[in-house]
Design a protein around this motif. Structure first.
Motif, short mmCIF file in Angstrom:
data_model
loop_
_atom_site.label_atom_id
_atom_site.label_comp_id
_atom_site.label_asym_id
_atom_site.label_seq_id
_atom_site.Cartn_x
_atom_site.Cartn_y
_atom_site.Cartn_z
N ASP A 1 9.98 -3.39 7.54
CA ASP A 1 8.76 -3.34 6.74
C ASP A 1 7.92 -4.61 6.88
O ASP A 1 6.69 -4.56 6.84
CB ASP A 1 9.11 -3.12 5.26
CG ASP A 1 9.51 -1.68 4.98
OD1 ASP A 1 9.11 -0.79 5.76
OD2 ASP A 1 10.22 -1.45 3.98
N LEU A 2 8.59 -5.74 7.05
CA LEU A 2 7.86 -6.98 7.25
C LEU A 2 7.03 -6.92 8.53
O LEU A 2 5.86 -7.31 8.54
CB LEU A 2 8.83 -8.16 7.30
CG LEU A 2 8.20 -9.54 7.48
CD1 LEU A 2 7.20 -9.84 6.37
CD2 LEU A 2 9.28 -10.62 7.53
N LYS A 3 7.62 -6.39 9.59
CA LYS A 3 6.85 -6.26 10.83
C LYS A 3 5.72 -5.24 10.64
O LYS A 3 4.60 -5.46 11.12
CB LYS A 3 7.74 -5.82 11.98
CG LYS A 3 6.98 -5.74 13.32
CD LYS A 3 7.88 -5.43 14.48
CE LYS A 3 7.13 -5.48 15.81
NZ LYS A 3 6.08 -4.46 15.93
N GLY B 1 -5.62 -3.10 2.24
CA GLY B 1 -5.02 -2.13 3.15
C GLY B 1 -3.59 -2.43 3.55
O GLY B 1 -3.02 -1.72 4.38
N PHE B 2 -2.97 -3.45 2.94
CA PHE B 2 -1.59 -3.80 3.27
C PHE B 2 -0.64 -3.00 2.36
O PHE B 2 0.06 -3.53 1.50
CB PHE B 2 -1.37 -5.31 3.13
CG PHE B 2 -2.10 -6.10 4.18
CD1 PHE B 2 -1.62 -6.16 5.47
CD2 PHE B 2 -3.28 -6.76 3.87
CE1 PHE B 2 -2.30 -6.88 6.45
CE2 PHE B 2 -3.97 -7.48 4.84
CZ PHE B 2 -3.47 -7.53 6.13
N THR B 3 -0.64 -1.69 2.59
CA THR B 3 0.07 -0.77 1.71
C THR B 3 1.59 -0.88 1.80
O THR B 3 2.29 -0.45 0.88
CB THR B 3 -0.33 0.68 2.03
OG1 THR B 3 -0.08 0.94 3.43
CG2 THR B 3 -1.82 0.89 1.75
N ILE B 4 2.11 -1.45 2.86
CA ILE B 4 3.57 -1.60 2.99
C ILE B 4 4.13 -2.47 1.88
O ILE B 4 5.27 -2.30 1.45
CB ILE B 4 3.95 -2.16 4.37
CG1 ILE B 4 3.53 -1.19 5.49
CG2 ILE B 4 5.44 -2.46 4.48
CD1 ILE B 4 4.23 0.15 5.44
N PHE B 5 3.32 -3.39 1.36
CA PHE B 5 3.80 -4.22 0.25
C PHE B 5 4.16 -3.38 -0.98
O PHE B 5 4.94 -3.80 -1.82
CB PHE B 5 2.76 -5.28 -0.13
CG PHE B 5 2.72 -6.46 0.80
CD1 PHE B 5 3.87 -7.18 1.10
CD2 PHE B 5 1.52 -6.86 1.38
CE1 PHE B 5 3.83 -8.28 1.95
CE2 PHE B 5 1.47 -7.95 2.23
CZ PHE B 5 2.63 -8.67 2.52
N ASN B 6 3.57 -2.18 -1.08
CA ASN B 6 3.91 -1.30 -2.20
C ASN B 6 5.38 -0.89 -2.17
O ASN B 6 5.94 -0.48 -3.21
CB ASN B 6 3.03 -0.05 -2.18
CG ASN B 6 1.60 -0.32 -2.61
OD1 ASN B 6 1.36 -1.12 -3.50
ND2 ASN B 6 0.65 0.33 -1.97
N LYS B 7 6.02 -0.99 -1.01
CA LYS B 7 7.43 -0.61 -0.89
C LYS B 7 8.36 -1.71 -1.39
O LYS B 7 9.57 -1.49 -1.51
CB LYS B 7 7.75 -0.28 0.57
CG LYS B 7 6.95 0.88 1.14
CD LYS B 7 7.30 1.14 2.61
CE LYS B 7 8.73 1.63 2.77
NZ LYS B 7 9.03 1.97 4.17
#
Length: 677
Positions: free
Chosen positions: A548-550, A632-638
């Protein structure tokens, strides 16, 4: 053009022939009568029999061009006939009267009405003077800006003052500390009439924005926490009403709707009439506002497509007899030219312009902090329509002149200039300067604190790879604040580039530079730090897998049109250049030539020198804006196992105090955390 001021009833008394009835504040002293700017050769006589120094024919005819007085040619001719016939024959013969009436009938006066639109955008609560711009060494300052607006208003009584959003939010300390109430108060006195909502209008949520419109004291913040009463309703200290008066101008929000009711948060448009000719002012923000605002700030609101929203309003306006339309839109572009052209226009405003209904005549834009001005042809208007933007921070004001055909009530032509707010050529408006000085005095005990030291200017400018000196500093400050086990145990930290505000150098070494805030050579004040980071976001530490970091770093890059669904399913980024600014613990290399969603070489992605393991879990620090998917950095929602921390400004201040001193000032290291190959 010379203007005169007539006392009420002057014209009616001129008809009755009563001596001494009409008095002009600035009598027209020209020797002959001008109609439509043409010299008739007939003496400009005392028109009311009141003697020298009172009103002459030129005063009462109001026949100069450009026309600012008459809604039709017929109304002008009727007035001219009445005024001319009322002059005693001892002063004006029948032959002369007939000649003047014929000249009035043959003129174009009243066929076209001159209207002035005075526009700006992205003020961001900027009370003080800014740096050099377009050859002017010192620019802006809201009291100087107000003086320029007054000057422009005096040039044409048919005027309207408008703003294309981000009037408040991301503001310097003297405004932000007091919930931007001071910015609203100075804009009330500057004469602002309409402001389109921008994305930063929503930083503190819709309820706070409604308070700004309606007035009253602030009570709770966006998180429901009670605000310090010392930070609101300070009018008794600055010379404004208590409680806070609210905006005397109108917010406009054509494309912002309450999700439950479908009604717009503020009116979609307002109509202002000039000599009976209506002009519509439509206001809106960018549709993408939710992606660049803390989600809590836009909760329950929907943001509709900009062009579709405008186009749907046109039938309503036509039914009201409105054909002159000005759009205030908080979306913009970039150019490669000067302040008064649109060379190389690009970015999000372009596709919106190409879809707008041809009835839209003028577009006042914003958001990108860029200055441009031109008549731009498009698919809907091959003849072109006026597009402007006045940069940012009150450094420029756009002077727009509309020539409106009084028969069709439509805009016939436009002229515009981006005017630099040059303090050396203006006298600050005292009541506004007094308000500014009052708020600065209230903020001074905090603003003047020296928190750090530097040995050179510090810039937020990104290199080709996307890294900046100021971004490195913040990444390190965030990590230092959250690395201890009891503070989150973070191993890497990021900030969003858009959260770094101010103009370069964001930390100025020289005491003579405006960005130094008067701290002194090599000193950093709290005021400068707050101006650089004004949002008051909290730090959040969360768990992300290496994979997820990548992925979140891949969301820095916009997928191409050929990107597979396996990429676009999680990378929906639409705006490039949003590079996350990392702490020194992280490094990686990327290439634009690599495949979509794999721009970063995984073997180069390292934390503390070790390659990131896709299956491992890492503690990552971001601000609350990013933590909820901002930019738009939606991965942070995880991210899981979340732990809230200090405010971003507090982390920055603590870093300055812990890592710099007069004998050991900060000197930025080489930019090598992000590499491009």
């Amino acid at each position: 053009m010379r203007k005169t001021t007539l006392l009420a009833g002057a014209l009616a008394l001129a008809f009755s022939g009563m001596a001494g009835a009409a008095t002009c504040a600035a009598p027209d002293t020209r020797t002959s009568v001008f109609i439509g700017g043409v010299d008739s050769g007939i003496a400009n006589v005392d028109a009311d029999g009141a003697g020298p120094g009172n009103c002459t024919l030129n005063d009462l005819l109001k026949a100069d061009l450009p026309n600012t007085s008459w809604a039709s040619h017929a109304k002008f001719v009727a007035n001219a006939t009445a005024v001319i016939n009322a002059v005693p024959e001892s002063q004006l013969s029948r032959t002369q009267k007939a000649a003047l009436i014929a000249a009035a009938s043959a003129s174009d006066v009243g066929n076209v009405l001159a209207v002035k639109v005075i526009a700006f955008n992205d003020f961001h609560g900027s009370f003080d003077k800014q740096g050099a711009l377009f050859g002017v060494p010192s620019t802006g300052g809201v009291a100087n800006m107000a003086a320029l607006v007054q000057k422009l208003k005096a040039a044409n009584p048919n005027n309207v003052v408008v703003s294309a959003g981000d009037l408040t939010g991301a503001s310097p300390l003297a405004s932000a500390l007091f919930h931007d109430e001071g910015s609203i108060e100075v804009m009330n006195r500057l004469g602002l009439e309409f402001n389109a909502v921008g994305n930063h209008e929503f930083d503190a949520g819709a309820a706070e924005l409604l308070r700004k419109q309606n007035g009253g004291c602030a009570s709770v913040d966006l998180n429901g926490v009670a605000v310090d009463p010392a930070t609101t309703c300070r009018g008794a200290d600055v010379g404004t009403p208590v409680p806070f008066e609210g905006a005397k101008f109108k917010y406009l929000a054509a494309n912002v709707q309450n999700g439950a009711t479908g009604k717009t948060l503020f009116p979609a448009y307002k109509i202002k009439s000039f000599q009976g000719i209506p002009v519509a002012i439509i206001g809106m923000t960018l549709q993408g506002t939710p992606s660049i605002v803390t989600p809590a700030g836009v909760g329950g609101l929907t943001f509709t497509d900009e062009a579709d929203t405008v186009n749907a309003l046109i039938p309503q306006l036509r039914n009201q007899g409105v054909h002159a339309i000005v759009l205030l839109i908080h979306q913009g572009g970039f150019t490669s030219g000067g302040k008064d052209d649109c060379k190389g226009l690009s970015d999000a405003i372009v596709p919106i312009l190409d879809r707008l209904h041809p009835e839209v005549d003028v577009i006042v834009s914003g958001h990108t902090h860029w200055a441009y001005n031109c008549v731009r042809p498009d698919a809907q208007r091959p003849d072109g329509r006026r597009l402007t933007s006045a940069g940012k921070y009150g450094q420029l004001v756009t002077d727009i002149d509309l020539a409106i055909d009084t028969r069709s009530r439509d805009v016939q032509s436009t002229r515009a200039t981006n005017v630099v707010v040059d303090p050396s050529a203006l006298t600050p408006v005292a009541p506004i300067q007094n308000i500014v000085d009052g708020y600065k005095a209230l903020a001074r005990p905090i603003a003047g604190q020296i928190i750090g030291y530097i040995d050179r200017d510090i810039s937020k400018a990104q290199n080709a790879a996307g890294e900046s000196q100021a971004g490195d500093l913040v990444g390190d400050a965030f990590l230092e604040a959250t690395a201890p086990a009891d503070k989150g145990g973070a191993v890497v930290a990021f900030t969003n580039y858009g959260g770094l505000r101010g103009t370069d150098p964001v930390f100025a070494y020289s005491a003579t530079h405006p960005n130094n805030k008067g701290a002194g050579d090599g000193k950093v004040s709290y005021d400068a730090a707050f101006t650089f980071m004004p949002f008051g976001n909290n730090l959040v530490v969360l768990d992300l897998t290496g994979d997820d970091l990548k992925r979140v770093l891949e969301q820095q890059f916009v997928p191409s049109a050929k990107a597979p669904a396996s990429c676009t399913a999680w990378n929906t980024q639409t705006s490039g250049g949003r590079f996350l600014q990392p702490s020194a613990s992280l490094s990686y290399a990327w290439s634009a030539s690599r495949p979509d969603c794999d721009k970063i070489d995984g073997s180069t992605l390292k934390i503390n020198g070790a390659v990131v393991d896709p299956a491992a879990t890492y503690r990552v620090t971001v601000n609350s804006f990013l933590a909820t998917g901002g930019d738009g950095f939606t991965i942070f929602n995880k991210g899981t196992n979340r732990l809230g921390g200090a405010q971003d400004i507090d982390a920055q201040v603590a870093w300055w105090k812990a890592n710099t001193s007069a004998s050991a000032p900060y000197s930025p290291a080489p930019l090598n955390r992000i590499r491009k190959f």
